[in-house]
Write an enzyme that holds these catalytic residues in place. Structure first.
Site, short mmCIF file in Angstrom:
data_model
loop_
_atom_site.label_atom_id
_atom_site.label_comp_id
_atom_site.label_asym_id
_atom_site.label_seq_id
_atom_site.Cartn_x
_atom_site.Cartn_y
_atom_site.Cartn_z
N HIS A 1 -7.52 -1.07 5.06
CA HIS A 1 -6.51 -0.32 5.83
C HIS A 1 -6.94 1.14 5.79
O HIS A 1 -7.98 1.48 5.24
CB HIS A 1 -5.13 -0.56 5.26
CG HIS A 1 -4.00 0.01 6.08
ND1 HIS A 1 -3.98 -0.07 7.46
CD2 HIS A 1 -2.86 0.68 5.73
CE1 HIS A 1 -2.88 0.51 7.91
NE2 HIS A 1 -2.19 0.97 6.89
N HIS B 1 0.85 -1.20 0.00
CA HIS B 1 0.00 0.00 0.00
C HIS B 1 0.88 1.24 0.00
O HIS B 1 2.11 1.14 0.03
CB HIS B 1 -0.96 0.00 1.19
CG HIS B 1 -0.30 0.05 2.53
ND1 HIS B 1 0.30 -1.04 3.11
CD2 HIS B 1 -0.13 1.07 3.42
CE1 HIS B 1 0.81 -0.71 4.29
NE2 HIS B 1 0.56 0.57 4.49
N HIS C 1 5.96 2.26 3.95
CA HIS C 1 6.01 1.12 3.03
C HIS C 1 6.54 1.48 1.65
O HIS C 1 7.00 0.59 0.93
CB HIS C 1 4.63 0.48 2.91
CG HIS C 1 4.18 -0.20 4.17
ND1 HIS C 1 4.21 -1.55 4.35
CD2 HIS C 1 3.71 0.31 5.33
CE1 HIS C 1 3.77 -1.86 5.57
NE2 HIS C 1 3.46 -0.74 6.18
N HIS D 1 -10.99 9.26 15.59
CA HIS D 1 -10.02 8.41 14.88
C HIS D 1 -10.30 6.95 15.19
O HIS D 1 -10.70 6.60 16.31
CB HIS D 1 -8.58 8.74 15.30
CG HIS D 1 -7.57 7.83 14.65
ND1 HIS D 1 -7.25 7.92 13.32
CD2 HIS D 1 -6.86 6.78 15.14
CE1 HIS D 1 -6.36 6.97 13.02
NE2 HIS D 1 -6.11 6.27 14.11
N HIS E 1 -5.28 -0.85 11.85
CA HIS E 1 -4.66 -2.16 12.07
C HIS E 1 -5.55 -3.06 12.91
O HIS E 1 -6.21 -2.61 13.85
CB HIS E 1 -3.32 -1.99 12.79
CG HIS E 1 -2.35 -1.13 12.05
ND1 HIS E 1 -1.45 -1.64 11.13
CD2 HIS E 1 -2.14 0.22 12.06
CE1 HIS E 1 -0.73 -0.64 10.63
NE2 HIS E 1 -1.13 0.49 11.18
N SER F 1 -2.67 10.85 3.52
CA SER F 1 -3.06 9.73 2.67
C SER F 1 -4.40 9.12 3.09
O SER F 1 -4.85 8.16 2.46
CB SER F 1 -1.98 8.64 2.73
OG SER F 1 -1.79 8.22 4.08
N ASP G 1 0.57 -8.63 10.30
CA ASP G 1 0.64 -7.30 10.92
C ASP G 1 0.43 -7.42 12.44
O ASP G 1 -0.57 -7.95 12.90
CB ASP G 1 -0.45 -6.42 10.29
CG ASP G 1 -0.53 -5.01 10.86
OD1 ASP G 1 0.32 -4.64 11.70
OD2 ASP G 1 -1.46 -4.28 10.47
#
Length: 559
Positions: free
Chosen positions: A148, A81, A86, A371, A375, A240, A202
């Site tokens: 995600h 992603h 990453h 928020h 994960h 993002s 993860d």
């Protein structure tokens, strides 16, 4: 688990080797290298952001030394992603070999292309999507949709003659995703039926019980806060996080507010998301910053970078009263719609306090549900283990406490304890005859980016910077006769960052003169030995007088 300190032997024929060059034992700079039949496959290549004990550092890269003499063996770089941890280091790897294929989803590659453009690179991009199979050298890859906090994320299955590996990337199991794109548990279960020999999972939220809250539940909270605001609203989030921004835009439309993006990365990423159809933007919603500043305060909403307190970000500059266009006023509403990344606490709360001091109402994760994590917590990880039913497990993406917690979940679902491998950065894991074991270790350190330089700042330099930052700097200059060792001038002593008192160092001057007399009497003329003697005297005096440890730099000039 005991970590091997020896270099690994040659990989047995038909085996698969796995080594993380970043991302295990830490949260960031994710990069895992797979080796099979003499070829290499890289999954992710990200950066880590510096902490307070790494002053002056801009980014931390994976350590490429283990593969730098095998760059021609790399068949592809696969990106799960588009988050910086990453993809952020890909341009640095491409500088070593520009033609390596970079494989990823449409949105991920678009973000990478924009990043590579800043580095004046034109990478060889190979777009894939969920459900697709592609072969690169001896690695047959299959891609799966995963949830995600960024669109278009993928998990990747890697088939070789050594067995089947599944790498989740970053993952969660939001059952009500805003884009309707669920994590492909059915696909994972199909792989489980086939037989997954190694499962890389993860670990970020492995310590957190339960299940993730759906992203769509953030929308009503944002709506409630924005509805009550009668002045400007500023929402800060990750540049993002398209789905979070989409919910902000939806509320802005509902309350007839125009939207302006603030921050270069926010403008760039949301422009890409809009162009590719991942962000739904009604006509006439966006205005540029200059136009927004001329509008009535209850008619505009700003979406900004800086939710982690980054010193140069738009929100931090607003909190300091230094932003070129936006000045926070009494009654403004600021929403920090993001998580608090460990290590950023002080920076974030400095921003919150700065905004509050200027009169803003600050809404954040600590006082409102603005928020949700990207994960999987423990409950969802159990679902993954039960769907995949792996023979071997290698927790990834997390600090040691996260890795241990993830390993315990694997064991709880029936994975044999000796088939769970916790392997931090540099530890080599070999999958041979269906069993994953540690076979050795390669050297993996931190590679620091400071300005335009890469790798020339090391631990000793950072140590010096910390000493300078904590204790200041004392300089002693003296000229000596190279024949007799006698000083030809009185020593000059000055300090920077040590004390505001101009007389703070006066008392050490006689001690330095006495030490110079001693070295002269002993016939010492070597400038290095004289400098060391002066450093010892000044250091001892400073420690006894002030209980401090500044950097002491004597300069002895031969005459």
């Amino acid at each position: 688990m005991t970590q091997s300190t020896e270099l690994p032997p040659a990989l047995p024929e038909g085996g698969l080797r796995v080594v993380a060059l970043g991302g295990i034992g830490e949260v960031g700079r994710n990069m895992t290298v797979f080796e099979h039949a003499g070829r290499l496959l890289v999954v992710d290549c990200g950066v880590l952001f510096p902490e307070d004990d790494q002053p002056g550092v801009d980014l931390i890269l994976p350590d490429f030394r283990a593969i730098e003499d095998r760059l021609d063996d790399i068949d592809a770089i696969v990106l799960t992603h588009g988050h910086e941890d990453h993809i952020g280091a890909v341009p640095f790897l491409l500088k070593l070999r520009p033609d390596v294929p970079v494989v990823g989803s449409r949105f991920t590659l678009a973000l990478l292309a924009a990043k590579c453009k800043e580095h004046r690179q034109t990478p060889h991009l190979v777009e894939v999507k969920e459900g697709q199979r592609s072969a690169f050298g001896p690695f047959e890859l299959e891609f799966f949709a995963v949830n995600h906090s960024i669109p278009d994320a993928l998990a990747v299955a890697i088939r070789t003659s050594a067995g089947l590996v599944l790498h989740t990337g970053d993952i969660k199991l939001d059952q009500l995703p805003l884009d309707g794109r669920l994590t492909d548990l059915a696909g994972f279960s199909r792989l489980g039926d086939e037989g997954v020999d190694l499962f890389l999972v993860d670990s970020t939220n492995a310590e957190v019980p339960g299940f993730v809250v759906p992203e769509r539940e953030i929308g009503p909270v944002l709506e409630n806060v924005i509805r009550k605001a009668d002045q400007r609203v500023i929402v800060a989030c990750f540049a993002s996080h398209v789905h979070r921004v989409q919910q902000v835009l939806d509320v802005a439309v509902q309350y007839k507010r125009k939207v302006a993006f603030v921050g270069r990365s926010m403008v760039r990423n949301m422009g890409i998301a809009s162009d590719l159809g991942f962000l739904n933007v009604p006509d006439g919603l966006f205005v540029d910053l200059d136009e927004a500043m001329r509008m009535e305060e209850d008619e505009v909403l700003f979406v900004s970078t800086g939710s982690q307190g980054e010193p140069l970000s738009a929100l931090s500059r607003m909190a300091r009263g230094e932003h070129r266009q936006i000045s926070i006023r009494e009654g403004d509403t600021v929403i920090l719609a993001s998580s608090l990344i460990p290590g950023n606490e002080n920076a974030v709360f400095n921003v919150v306090n700065g905004l509050a001091k200027l009169g803003a109402t600050v809404v954040h994760q600590g006082n409102a549900k603005v928020h949700v994590s990207g994960h999987s917590p423990a409950g969802e990880l159990l679902f993954l283990y039960n769907a995949v039913r792996p023979s071997n497990v290698m927790p990834v993406h997390g600090e040691w406490r996260h890795l241990r917690a993830n390993a315990a979940l694997a064991v709880a679902t029936g994975v044999a304890e000796d088939h769970v491998v916790i392997a931090e950065d540099g530890v080599v894991v070999d999958l041979v005859d269906g069993k994953a074991t540690v076979s050795g270790r390669v050297v993996v350190g931190h590679v620091y980016v400071d300005g335009l330089s890469v790798g020339d700042v090391g631990e000793s330099t950072l140590s010096d910077r910390l000493v300078l930052g904590e204790g200041g700097f004392i300089s002693i200059s003296v000229a000596i006769d190279t024949t007799t060792g006698r000083p030809v001038s009185a020593p000059t002593i000055s300090g920077r960052g040590f004390s505001d008192d101009p007389k703070a160092l006066d008392q050490v001057v006689p001690l330095v003169e006495m030490e110079l007399a001693r070295t002269e009497a002993e016939g010492i003329t070597d400038t290095h030995r004289v400098a060391q003697a002066v450093r010892r005297v000044v250091g001892r005096w400073v420690a006894e007088t002030y209980r401090r440890r500044p950097m002491i730099v004597p300069t002895v000039i031969p005459v």
